[in-house]
Scaffold this motif. Sequence first.
Motif, PDB file in Angstrom:
ATOM      1  N   ARG A   5      61.162  47.515  67.593  1.00  0.00           N
ATOM      2  CA  ARG A   5      60.545  48.008  66.357  1.00  0.00           C
ATOM      3  C   ARG A   5      59.905  46.838  65.618  1.00  0.00           C
ATOM      4  NH1 ARG A   5      61.533  52.491  63.349  1.00  0.00           N
ATOM      5  NH2 ARG A   5      63.587  52.839  64.236  1.00  0.00           N
ATOM      6  N   LEU A   7      59.128  45.635  62.368  1.00  0.00           N
ATOM      7  CA  LEU A   7      59.522  45.937  60.993  1.00  0.00           C
ATOM      8  C   LEU A   7      58.383  45.670  60.020  1.00  0.00           C
ATOM      9  CD1 LEU A   7      63.109  44.380  61.046  1.00  0.00           C
ATOM     10  CD2 LEU A   7      62.486  46.796  61.291  1.00  0.00           C
ATOM     11  N   ASP A  75      58.299  40.524  61.853  1.00  0.00           N
ATOM     12  CA  ASP A  75      59.735  40.615  62.111  1.00  0.00           C
ATOM     13  C   ASP A  75      59.947  41.741  63.115  1.00  0.00           C
ATOM     14  OD1 ASP A  75      60.099  38.601  60.299  1.00  0.00           O
ATOM     15  OD2 ASP A  75      60.833  39.897  58.692  1.00  0.00           O
ATOM     16  N   GLU A  77      62.571  43.880  65.622  1.00  0.00           N
ATOM     17  CA  GLU A  77      63.953  44.291  65.878  1.00  0.00           C
ATOM     18  C   GLU A  77      64.060  44.781  67.308  1.00  0.00           C
ATOM     19  OE1 GLU A  77      66.348  47.076  63.109  1.00  0.00           O
ATOM     20  OE2 GLU A  77      65.486  48.368  64.671  1.00  0.00           O
ATOM     21  N   THR A  79      66.723  46.468  70.095  1.00  0.00           N
ATOM     22  CA  THR A  79      67.985  47.194  70.246  1.00  0.00           C
ATOM     23  C   THR A  79      68.160  47.555  71.717  1.00  0.00           C
ATOM     24  OG1 THR A  79      67.737  48.157  68.031  1.00  0.00           O
ATOM     25  CG2 THR A  79      69.340  49.198  69.511  1.00  0.00           C
ATOM     26  N   ARG A 140      66.363  33.962  65.428  1.00  0.00           N
ATOM     27  CA  ARG A 140      67.076  35.155  64.975  1.00  0.00           C
ATOM     28  C   ARG A 140      67.161  35.181  63.450  1.00  0.00           C
ATOM     29  NH1 ARG A 140      73.118  35.529  66.670  1.00  0.00           N
ATOM     30  NH2 ARG A 140      73.533  34.826  64.563  1.00  0.00           N
ATOM     31  N   GLN A 145      74.003  43.130  65.372  1.00  0.00           N
ATOM     32  CA  GLN A 145      74.755  44.381  65.195  1.00  0.00           C
ATOM     33  C   GLN A 145      75.161  44.898  66.563  1.00  0.00           C
ATOM     34  OE1 GLN A 145      72.637  47.293  62.795  1.00  0.00           O
ATOM     35  NE2 GLN A 145      71.660  45.674  61.604  1.00  0.00           N
ATOM     36  N   ALA A 171      71.802  51.286  60.430  1.00  0.00           N
ATOM     37  CA  ALA A 171      72.432  50.133  61.088  1.00  0.00           C
ATOM     38  C   ALA A 171      73.387  50.633  62.168  1.00  0.00           C
ATOM     39  CB  ALA A 171      73.195  49.299  60.064  1.00  0.00           C
ATOM     40  N   ARG A 187      71.838  44.757  68.688  1.00  0.00           N
ATOM     41  CA  ARG A 187      70.584  44.728  67.920  1.00  0.00           C
ATOM     42  C   ARG A 187      70.428  43.359  67.274  1.00  0.00           C
ATOM     43  NH1 ARG A 187      69.796  49.432  63.839  1.00  0.00           N
ATOM     44  NH2 ARG A 187      69.049  50.453  65.741  1.00  0.00           N
ATOM     45  N   THR A 188      69.246  42.786  67.437  1.00  0.00           N
ATOM     46  CA  THR A 188      68.935  41.517  66.794  1.00  0.00           C
ATOM     47  C   THR A 188      67.519  41.575  66.259  1.00  0.00           C
ATOM     48  OG1 THR A 188      69.041  39.105  67.057  1.00  0.00           O
ATOM     49  CG2 THR A 188      68.075  40.339  68.877  1.00  0.00           C
ATOM     50  N   VAL A 189      67.220  40.758  65.263  1.00  0.00           N
ATOM     51  CA  VAL A 189      65.889  40.684  64.668  1.00  0.00           C
ATOM     52  C   VAL A 189      65.386  39.255  64.802  1.00  0.00           C
ATOM     53  CG1 VAL A 189      64.519  40.982  62.551  1.00  0.00           C
ATOM     54  CG2 VAL A 189      66.425  42.531  63.026  1.00  0.00           C
TER      55      VAL A 189
END
Length: 201
Positions: A5, A7, A75, A77, A79, A140, A145, A171, A187-189
């Motif tokens: 995604r 963001l 940014d 994301e 998952t 990161r 998550q 979340a 999940r990381t951004v």
Amino acid sequence: LCYIRDLTDGRLWSSGAQPIRTRPDWSRSSLALDRVTLQRADGDIETRTEITVVPGDAAEVRRVTLTNSGTRPHDIELTTYAEVVMAPRSADRAHPAFSNLFVETEWHAWCSAITAVRRARTADDVPHWCVHVVDAGADRIGEVQWETDRARFLGRGRSVQQPAALDPGVALSGTTGPVLDPILSLRTVVRVAPGQSVSVA
């Protein structure tokens, strides 16, 4: 599976054609002796996924490289989603729900990893382990998550094409333990600067 995604722009796609069937600006795939490479472009972001199997370590490595061809930072994301099967194929196909009852998951914050162990059913059984880990390096943003409960990830009446975990602002719950239907999801951004590339493995 790997969901991506943006963001910054609000776009959603997957590293390959499945499970999100978003049409890319362009895409290509290649198969070599040591890896599979999937490439696609979605707006300013080009996604390159390299999949390699390490037979000696019974491991699979998926490296997702995001390249920003735009003029502003994005940014992104990421998952992941994998279903846990740690039983002979015939046993899992015959009784998947029963087989899952023996799997227990645990989160390890120090290495951003989820482990799953299949508990022994008899004194002669050898416990089986698997691990799912993410490494986003210095790019990161925030904490990783995690989720190991398939029902919480997908949501009621939903599928991997449109899971509840990917609804805006949702979340991952951080559920672990002896869940009824185990999965491995992280999940990381990461922030991708203009003209730069960031890799997540």
